[in-house]
Motif scaffolding. Structure first.
Motif, PDB file in Angstrom:
ATOM      1  N   ARG A   5      11.874 -16.151  17.475  1.00 51.44           N
ATOM      2  CA  ARG A   5      11.492 -15.337  18.628  1.00 51.44           C
ATOM      3  C   ARG A   5      11.790 -13.871  18.341  1.00 51.44           C
ATOM      4  O   ARG A   5      12.962 -13.489  18.238  1.00 51.44           O
ATOM      5  CB  ARG A   5      12.234 -15.776  19.876  1.00 51.44           C
ATOM      6  N   ILE A   6      10.733 -13.076  18.246  1.00 53.42           N
ATOM      7  CA  ILE A   6      10.886 -11.643  18.008  1.00 53.42           C
ATOM      8  C   ILE A   6      10.508 -10.917  19.284  1.00 53.42           C
ATOM      9  O   ILE A   6       9.468 -11.187  19.881  1.00 53.42           O
ATOM     10  CB  ILE A   6      10.001 -11.175  16.833  1.00 53.42           C
ATOM     11  N   GLY A   7      11.348  -9.984  19.686  1.00 57.00           N
ATOM     12  CA  GLY A   7      11.082  -9.179  20.874  1.00 57.00           C
ATOM     13  C   GLY A   7      11.051  -7.705  20.523  1.00 57.00           C
ATOM     14  O   GLY A   7      11.694  -7.270  19.563  1.00 57.00           O
ATOM     15  N   LEU A  30      18.359 -12.728  24.188  1.00 55.36           N
ATOM     16  CA  LEU A  30      17.185 -13.513  24.576  1.00 55.36           C
ATOM     17  C   LEU A  30      16.248 -13.828  23.427  1.00 55.36           C
ATOM     18  O   LEU A  30      15.387 -14.697  23.556  1.00 55.36           O
ATOM     19  CB  LEU A  30      16.397 -12.766  25.660  1.00 55.36           C
ATOM     20  N   VAL A  31      16.372 -13.085  22.330  1.00 51.38           N
ATOM     21  CA  VAL A  31      15.471 -13.259  21.193  1.00 51.38           C
ATOM     22  C   VAL A  31      16.289 -13.439  19.920  1.00 51.38           C
ATOM     23  O   VAL A  31      17.479 -13.120  19.877  1.00 51.38           O
ATOM     24  CB  VAL A  31      14.507 -12.048  21.050  1.00 51.38           C
ATOM     25  N   ASP A  32      15.629 -13.935  18.890  1.00 52.07           N
ATOM     26  CA  ASP A  32      16.301 -14.090  17.604  1.00 52.07           C
ATOM     27  C   ASP A  32      16.397 -12.764  16.861  1.00 52.07           C
ATOM     28  O   ASP A  32      17.314 -12.553  16.074  1.00 52.07           O
ATOM     29  CB  ASP A  32      15.545 -15.101  16.732  1.00 52.07           C
ATOM     30  N   HIS A  33      15.421 -11.898  17.098  1.00 50.27           N
ATOM     31  CA  HIS A  33      15.381 -10.589  16.430  1.00 50.27           C
ATOM     32  C   HIS A  33      14.787  -9.584  17.405  1.00 50.27           C
ATOM     33  O   HIS A  33      13.696  -9.802  17.941  1.00 50.27           O
ATOM     34  CB  HIS A  33      14.532 -10.668  15.158  1.00 50.27           C
ATOM     35  N   LEU A  34      15.502  -8.481  17.639  1.00 49.64           N
ATOM     36  CA  LEU A  34      15.042  -7.456  18.560  1.00 49.64           C
ATOM     37  C   LEU A  34      14.657  -6.205  17.776  1.00 49.64           C
ATOM     38  O   LEU A  34      15.457  -5.697  16.990  1.00 49.64           O
ATOM     39  CB  LEU A  34      16.132  -7.103  19.576  1.00 49.64           C
ATOM     40  N   ILE A  35      13.440  -5.740  18.007  1.00 47.06           N
ATOM     41  CA  ILE A  35      12.965  -4.501  17.396  1.00 47.06           C
ATOM     42  C   ILE A  35      12.913  -3.446  18.495  1.00 47.06           C
ATOM     43  O   ILE A  35      12.231  -3.627  19.507  1.00 47.06           O
ATOM     44  CB  ILE A  35      11.585  -4.685  16.752  1.00 47.06           C
ATOM     45  N   ILE A  36      13.650  -2.387  18.296  1.00 46.45           N
ATOM     46  CA  ILE A  36      13.642  -1.281  19.249  1.00 46.45           C
ATOM     47  C   ILE A  36      12.579  -0.310  18.756  1.00 46.45           C
ATOM     48  O   ILE A  36      12.720   0.271  17.677  1.00 46.45           O
ATOM     49  CB  ILE A  36      15.022  -0.615  19.343  1.00 46.45           C
ATOM     50  N   GLY A  37      11.506  -0.183  19.527  1.00 44.05           N
ATOM     51  CA  GLY A  37      10.402   0.691  19.159  1.00 44.05           C
ATOM     52  C   GLY A  37      10.575   2.062  19.775  1.00 44.05           C
ATOM     53  O   GLY A  37      10.570   2.202  20.999  1.00 44.05           O
ATOM     54  N   VAL A  38      10.748   3.068  18.932  1.00 42.19           N
ATOM     55  CA  VAL A  38      10.922   4.439  19.404  1.00 42.19           C
ATOM     56  C   VAL A  38       9.548   5.115  19.389  1.00 42.19           C
ATOM     57  O   VAL A  38       8.990   5.380  18.323  1.00 42.19           O
ATOM     58  CB  VAL A  38      11.929   5.212  18.525  1.00 42.19           C
ATOM     59  N   ALA A  39       9.009   5.339  20.580  1.00 40.62           N
ATOM     60  CA  ALA A  39       7.661   5.900  20.721  1.00 40.62           C
ATOM     61  C   ALA A  39       7.658   7.391  20.436  1.00 40.62           C
ATOM     62  O   ALA A  39       8.538   8.118  20.901  1.00 40.62           O
ATOM     63  CB  ALA A  39       7.142   5.638  22.133  1.00 40.62           C
TER      64      ALA A  39
END
Length: 181
Positions: A5-7, A30-39
């Motif tokens: 689960r990627i979020g 909540l997820v296995d891997h969290l990607i913080i997207g910096v817009a």
């Protein structure tokens, strides 16, 4: 074997606040891997450049990574749904502070669902102690010399103070962020 689960937790993070960090910590559960997207979001006229904001967020999440929590930070300048799909994310995490956030976030979630119904949007309510924090208010308070210690980490407060001092030396009005008279 189940799929990982990627979020994605997207935002401008100009600057990252304690409220953002709270959502990051909770989303990572909540997820296995969290990607913080910096817009990039140049339209918002950010105080910090995208690489600076990425570095600030990386500094803030470093303790989580050191604990073995699977979090990474990536810049993006595309449509959020394209970014999420490119990351192979199945969920987009959004934080809600107040009712005023809900209408905008509800509309965005609906548009994203139309673009790709395979990616869900999950809303996390801001913790009560962080509901009133916004990057915009933090910058305004800091620019005017107010105490922002309760809203951001010491690292971020230091970077803000440096930026405001630099702007002041360059003749940028600290009250407005624009050129002085």
């Amino acid at each position: 074997m189940s799929e990982r689960r990627i979020g994605v937790y997207p935002g401008t993070f100009d600057p990252i606040t304690n409220g953002h960090f709270d959502i990051i910590q909770r989303a990572a559960k909540l997820v296995d891997h969290l990607i913080i997207g910096v817009a990039s979001n140049a339209g918002k006229g950010p105080l910090f450049s995208t690489p600076e904001r990425v570095a600030l967020v990386q500094d803030e999440v470093a303790p989580l990574i050191a604990k073995g929590i699977s979090v990474e930070v990536r810049p993006f300048d595309t449509l959020l749904m394209n970014f999420a799909v490119g990351c192979q994310a199945k969920v987009i995490i959004r934080g809600l502070r107040a009712v005023s956030d809900f209408e905008y976030e509800f509309q965005m979630a609906g548009m994203n669902a139309r673009l790709n119904p395979q990616v869900e949007t999950v809303f996390l309510m801001a913790s009560d102690r962080h509901q009133f924090i916004s990057s915009r208010f933090v910058k305004e308070i800091g620019r005017l010399g107010g105490d922002i210690a309760h809203f951001v980490s010491p690292r971020v407060a230091h970077r803000l103070a440096e930026r405001f001092a630099q702007d002041s030396r360059q003749g940028i009005d600290p009250a407005t962020g624009g050129a002085g008279e």
